[in-house]
Scaffold this motif. Sequence first.
Motif, PDB file in Angstrom:
ATOM      1  N   HIS A 188       0.862  -1.171   0.000  1.00 43.63           N
ATOM      2  CA  HIS A 188       0.000   0.000   0.000  1.00 43.63           C
ATOM      3  C   HIS A 188       0.908   1.233   0.000  1.00 43.63           C
ATOM      4  O   HIS A 188       1.962   1.245   0.653  1.00 43.63           O
ATOM      5  CB  HIS A 188      -0.890   0.006   1.245  1.00 43.63           C
ATOM      6  CG  HIS A 188      -1.966   1.056   1.202  1.00 43.63           C
ATOM      7  ND1 HIS A 188      -1.700   2.387   1.477  1.00 43.63           N
ATOM      8  CD2 HIS A 188      -3.298   0.975   0.933  1.00 43.63           C
ATOM      9  CE1 HIS A 188      -2.825   3.079   1.362  1.00 43.63           C
ATOM     10  NE2 HIS A 188      -3.810   2.238   1.026  1.00 43.63           N
TER      11      HIS A 188
ATOM     12  N   ARG B 244      -2.000  -4.320 -13.272  1.00 42.33           N
ATOM     13  CA  ARG B 244      -0.993  -3.796 -12.348  1.00 42.33           C
ATOM     14  C   ARG B 244      -0.388  -2.479 -12.814  1.00 42.33           C
ATOM     15  O   ARG B 244       0.061  -1.675 -12.001  1.00 42.33           O
ATOM     16  CB  ARG B 244       0.108  -4.825 -12.124  1.00 42.33           C
ATOM     17  CG  ARG B 244       0.949  -5.150 -13.354  1.00 42.33           C
ATOM     18  CD  ARG B 244       1.775  -6.416 -13.129  1.00 42.33           C
ATOM     19  NE  ARG B 244       2.654  -6.709 -14.251  1.00 42.33           N
ATOM     20  CZ  ARG B 244       2.268  -7.278 -15.376  1.00 42.33           C
ATOM     21  NH1 ARG B 244       0.997  -7.606 -15.550  1.00 42.33           N
ATOM     22  NH2 ARG B 244       3.133  -7.523 -16.348  1.00 42.33           N
TER      23      ARG B 244
ATOM     24  N   ARG C 239      -2.709   0.291 -11.612  1.00 43.60           N
ATOM     25  CA  ARG C 239      -2.576   0.398 -10.162  1.00 43.60           C
ATOM     26  C   ARG C 239      -1.248   1.051  -9.788  1.00 43.60           C
ATOM     27  O   ARG C 239      -1.167   1.833  -8.839  1.00 43.60           O
ATOM     28  CB  ARG C 239      -2.687  -0.982  -9.506  1.00 43.60           C
ATOM     29  CG  ARG C 239      -4.057  -1.635  -9.651  1.00 43.60           C
ATOM     30  CD  ARG C 239      -4.121  -2.947  -8.884  1.00 43.60           C
ATOM     31  NE  ARG C 239      -4.137  -2.695  -7.445  1.00 43.60           N
ATOM     32  CZ  ARG C 239      -5.242  -2.534  -6.740  1.00 43.60           C
ATOM     33  NH1 ARG C 239      -6.424  -2.585  -7.330  1.00 43.60           N
ATOM     34  NH2 ARG C 239      -5.164  -2.333  -5.448  1.00 43.60           N
TER      35      ARG C 239
ATOM     36  N   ASP D 110      -1.453   4.789 -10.192  1.00 41.82           N
ATOM     37  CA  ASP D 110      -2.183   5.387  -9.079  1.00 41.82           C
ATOM     38  C   ASP D 110      -1.335   5.380  -7.812  1.00 41.82           C
ATOM     39  O   ASP D 110      -1.346   6.340  -7.029  1.00 41.82           O
ATOM     40  CB  ASP D 110      -3.485   4.624  -8.858  1.00 41.82           C
ATOM     41  CG  ASP D 110      -4.539   5.442  -8.137  1.00 41.82           C
ATOM     42  OD1 ASP D 110      -4.626   6.663  -8.384  1.00 41.82           O
ATOM     43  OD2 ASP D 110      -5.275   4.870  -7.314  1.00 41.82           O
TER      44      ASP D 110
ATOM     45  N   GLU E 261      -8.206   6.282  -8.199  1.00 44.33           N
ATOM     46  CA  GLU E 261      -9.046   5.167  -8.646  1.00 44.33           C
ATOM     47  C   GLU E 261      -8.863   3.928  -7.779  1.00 44.33           C
ATOM     48  O   GLU E 261      -9.824   3.204  -7.484  1.00 44.33           O
ATOM     49  CB  GLU E 261      -8.709   4.836 -10.106  1.00 44.33           C
ATOM     50  CG  GLU E 261      -9.535   3.691 -10.680  1.00 44.33           C
ATOM     51  CD  GLU E 261      -9.171   3.378 -12.114  1.00 44.33           C
ATOM     52  OE1 GLU E 261      -9.759   2.411 -12.657  1.00 44.33           O
ATOM     53  OE2 GLU E 261      -8.319   4.081 -12.692  1.00 44.33           O
ATOM     54  N   HIS E 262      -7.631   3.667  -7.350  1.00 41.64           N
ATOM     55  CA  HIS E 262      -7.341   2.457  -6.595  1.00 41.64           C
ATOM     56  C   HIS E 262      -7.000   2.727  -5.132  1.00 41.64           C
ATOM     57  O   HIS E 262      -7.144   1.825  -4.297  1.00 41.64           O
ATOM     58  CB  HIS E 262      -6.183   1.697  -7.248  1.00 41.64           C
ATOM     59  CG  HIS E 262      -6.475   1.245  -8.644  1.00 41.64           C
ATOM     60  ND1 HIS E 262      -7.261   0.154  -8.922  1.00 41.64           N
ATOM     61  CD2 HIS E 262      -6.091   1.756  -9.845  1.00 41.64           C
ATOM     62  CE1 HIS E 262      -7.342  -0.010 -10.241  1.00 41.64           C
ATOM     63  NE2 HIS E 262      -6.647   0.952 -10.821  1.00 41.64           N
ATOM     64  N   TYR E 263      -6.536   3.928  -4.832  1.00 44.02           N
ATOM     65  CA  TYR E 263      -6.135   4.267  -3.471  1.00 44.02           C
ATOM     66  C   TYR E 263      -6.837   5.547  -3.054  1.00 44.02           C
ATOM     67  O   TYR E 263      -6.882   6.528  -3.819  1.00 44.02           O
ATOM     68  CB  TYR E 263      -4.611   4.429  -3.377  1.00 44.02           C
ATOM     69  CG  TYR E 263      -3.872   3.162  -3.755  1.00 44.02           C
ATOM     70  CD1 TYR E 263      -3.774   2.095  -2.867  1.00 44.02           C
ATOM     71  CD2 TYR E 263      -3.302   3.030  -5.037  1.00 44.02           C
ATOM     72  CE1 TYR E 263      -3.119   0.923  -3.232  1.00 44.02           C
ATOM     73  CE2 TYR E 263      -2.648   1.863  -5.401  1.00 44.02           C
ATOM     74  CZ  TYR E 263      -2.563   0.815  -4.486  1.00 44.02           C
ATOM     75  OH  TYR E 263      -1.919  -0.341  -4.847  1.00 44.02           O
TER      76      TYR E 263
END
Length: 291
Positions: free
Chosen positions: A94, A136, A139, A142, A161-163
Amino acid sequence: MHVGIVTPVVAQPPLGHAGWERDAGIEEIGRIAETADRLGYHHLTCSEHVAVPVEAAEQRGGVYWDPLATFGYLAARTARIRLATQVLVLGYHHPLAIAKRYGTLDRISGGRLTLGLGVGSLGEEFDLLGAPFAGRGARADDAIAALRASLAKRVPEYHGEHYDFSGMVVEPHAIQEHVPFWIGGRTARSLRRALAADGWVPFGLPLAQLAGMLAEADVPDGFDVVLGPSRPLDPIGDAEVAGKALVRLREAGATVAGVRITAESAAHYCEQLAALRDLAPTYGLTFGDTL
């Protein structure tokens, strides 16, 4: 062109390491790091793999020291050399986990972190970690944006969008206001991703192809292009070959060279670092003052 080193021992691909590295440990790495620091080298590297499938290890190698633990130790034994992950796989973490862990490293090293970041290519490792392999790239884009919004902030905020996060304290955090991001990869897409960051670390491409890709790109001022010679350098055994190899990198567009060194032991490696440093006036290489 600055000169850094691809740190020996910490990664051992089958065709890319010397025999002495197999039995070497942190003391040998630390001695080399101290020597590179004293001589004014630009950076050390450490790459990341959590677990490599047995079949893949035949090509990639199976030895990969953890960069955070390794650099935490080396930060205490050095004073100015930069500590460059080459590379962290974004999908394994993360963004706030990177911000905390590597922001702490930036603080304890006095602001010497360079984050080399990559999308990753080992599907089995993604599966092992429960990280999505498909998509990926998006991601990763992002995650890079989220990291840029987070690394130097006590209370970061990002909505992507992802985080998506806000209202969270991350302390300690990086002390550099702008931690350099080097993007790894060998495709035109990786270069486009890098141009939105601070540098590009391509691999496995001929210099002529790299030079052509860079010539077609709108490369901003201050952008790092980190290239390495195709073979390890032997500045004691053949100084001219070593010097000319670095000149070819500069002519291809490199602003930073990441070099591998031929050596028979850690002591010999340190002698080779000193010999390469002595080539600087002849070949226009950039080193800091010796400590």
